[in-house]
Scaffold this active site. Structure first.
Site, PDB file in Angstrom:
ATOM      1  CG  ASP A 189      -2.000  -1.077   1.128  1.00 45.15           C
ATOM      2  OD1 ASP A 189      -2.325  -1.490   0.006  1.00 45.15           O
ATOM      3  OD2 ASP A 189      -2.495  -1.505   2.181  1.00 45.15           O
TER       4      ASP A 189
ATOM      5  NE  ARG B 182      -2.102   0.139  12.203  1.00 40.06           N
ATOM      6  CZ  ARG B 182      -1.119  -0.616  11.773  1.00 40.06           C
ATOM      7  NH1 ARG B 182       0.099  -0.466  12.286  1.00 40.06           N
ATOM      8  NH2 ARG B 182      -1.316  -1.527  10.839  1.00 40.06           N
TER       9      ARG B 182
ATOM     10  CB  SER C 295      -2.868  -8.148   4.682  1.00 38.49           C
ATOM     11  OG  SER C 295      -2.600  -6.917   5.322  1.00 38.49           O
TER      12      SER C 295
ATOM     13  CG  ASP D 262      -5.050  -0.398  11.106  1.00 38.13           C
ATOM     14  OD1 ASP D 262      -5.315  -0.522  12.311  1.00 38.13           O
ATOM     15  OD2 ASP D 262      -4.318  -1.181  10.483  1.00 38.13           O
TER      16      ASP D 262
END
Length: 403
Positions: free
Chosen positions: A15, A95, A176, A124
């Protein structure tokens, strides 16, 4: 070079590798990549060269492991927060740490925006953006997955290949993964169908329980006010303590969770989490609390733990409620000092002895020994009062039957 700057949360994965040229092509931004080290290990080594080659003007690699453990992992551990009874919140806790550093770099660089690679279907995006809004409400947020024409991982791979961007996944191996000091998560590919049993090669950290040693391993964790300090009597710094427990736990098959969870956005998703050291710590901490917390506090804290887990999962770390709950949790941990000995054997982590100078467990009270605090005759009056509502109701029903 453009005068406008954007800070990108950079991992070097598919990404964010694609996002760098996309930002330059569509916004004419000067892209500053920021990789925050929360324990990814060797994944960070090639990022500096890769980010510049992909089009970033600068890259920061920020070491946030100590902050991650002390300010996020340990408060969550003390709360006993586990999302939906299984998930130990590895990605969820990381995060806000990452987003906090993004804000700090953006302010130092005079950037007008922060970009991230979270998808519009995941959690996220919420975790990143709530933290950014809480710490600097003036920063613009760019989320390419909610904006661009790319509709799938396959199209994303093709986009990268056309621009000569090296990518870490292929169409044949589409998992992922998110790795940090606390855990390694796996999503996507054949895992998307919960009817599929996970393959043996999915887990990369934890030994399959069936292949773990045939002899149990014993590990004793020492806590001070709810914070782990020692392993088998030896003191460790916070980061090293988790690294050591990860190694011990992984060898013994501890900490594999396969679950379908409820995402904040309303979608169910299936993931596999490897959290060896964290699993040992949670179970050890819970055992120590069993002898150091009174009944009412312990039971109420279970409600707090569930709400705390939801707040962390939902990205609400920097909120008044999370801070208030942490204040309550800290007050409960004043006496959570002592040791918990755990037995590790083929994926199981079970208690093997707990000790504390603040223990509320009284051997004389628990046995039929000499009565010096508890008089068994007192139980009669207690039961009469405790059962009075039941007796009153029974008498009422008896009267009505006669009439």
């Amino acid at each position: 070079m453009s005068s406008k700057k954007v800070v990108l949360a950079y991992s070097g994965g598919l990404d964010t590798s694609v996002i760098i040229p996309w930002l330059k092509e569509n916004f004419d931004y000067d892209v500053i990549a920021v990789a925050v080290d929360v324990g990814q290990g060797e994944e960070l080594d090639p990022l500096k060269e890769k980010a510049i080659k992909t089009g970033a003007s600068k890259i920061y690699i920020e070491d946030a492991k100590k902050e991650f453990v002390e300010d996020f992992i340990f408060p969550t551990l003390k709360a006993g927060a586990i999302y939906e009874g299984k998930y130990l919140l590895g990605t969820s806790m990381a995060r806000p740490v990452i987003a906090k550093r993004l804000v700090e770099v953006a302010e130092a660089e005079g950037a007008e925006a922060i970009a991230h690679g979270a998808t519009g279907k995941g959690n996220d995006q919420v975790r990143f953006e709530l933290t950014i809004k809480a710490l600097n409400p003036h920063l613009k947020i760019i989320a390419p997955w909610r904006m661009w024409d790319i509709k799938s991982r396959e199209e994303e791979i093709e986009y990268a290949q056309k621009r000569g961007i090296p990518i870490p996944v292929t169409k044949e191996h589409p998992y992922s993964m998110d790795r940090n000091l606390w855990h390694l998560s796996h999503e996507g590919g054949d895992l998307e169908d919960p009817a599929n049993e996970s393959k043996d090669d999915v887990c990369l950290i934890v030994t399959p329980p069936a292949k773990a040693p045939d002899v149990p391993t014993y590990v004793e964790i020492g806590f001070e006010k709810g914070v782990p300090k020692t392993i088998n009597g030896k003191s460790y710094e916070p980061v090293e303590l988790i690294e050591e427990l990860n190694e011990i736990g992984a060898k013994n098959g501890i900490g594999i969770v396969d679950m379908v969870e409820n995402r904040l956005v309303g979608i169910k998703s299936r993931g596999i989490y490897e959290t060896p050291g964290g699993t040992i710590l949670y179970l050890a901490h819970k055992e120590l609390e069993s002898i150091t917390l009174d009944r009412q506090t312990s039971h109420f804290k279970e409600h707090v733990a569930q709400k705390f887990a939801e707040l962390v999962y939902d990205g609400c770390w920097y909120t008044p409620l999370r801070e208030a709950l942490s204040a309550f949790v800290d007050s409960t941990q004043e006496t959570v000092t002592g040791t918990a000995r755990m037995k590790l054997y083929k994926g199981n982590c079970t208690p093997a002895g707990i000790k504390s100078d603040y223990s509320l467990y009284d051997v004389d009270l628990a046995t039929f020994g000499e009565e010096y605090v508890y008089n068994q005759k007192d139980a009669e009056g207690f039961i009469n009062l405790f059962g009075l509502p039941l007796k009153v109701r029974a008498l009422m029903m008896e009267r009505n039957k006669k009439s």
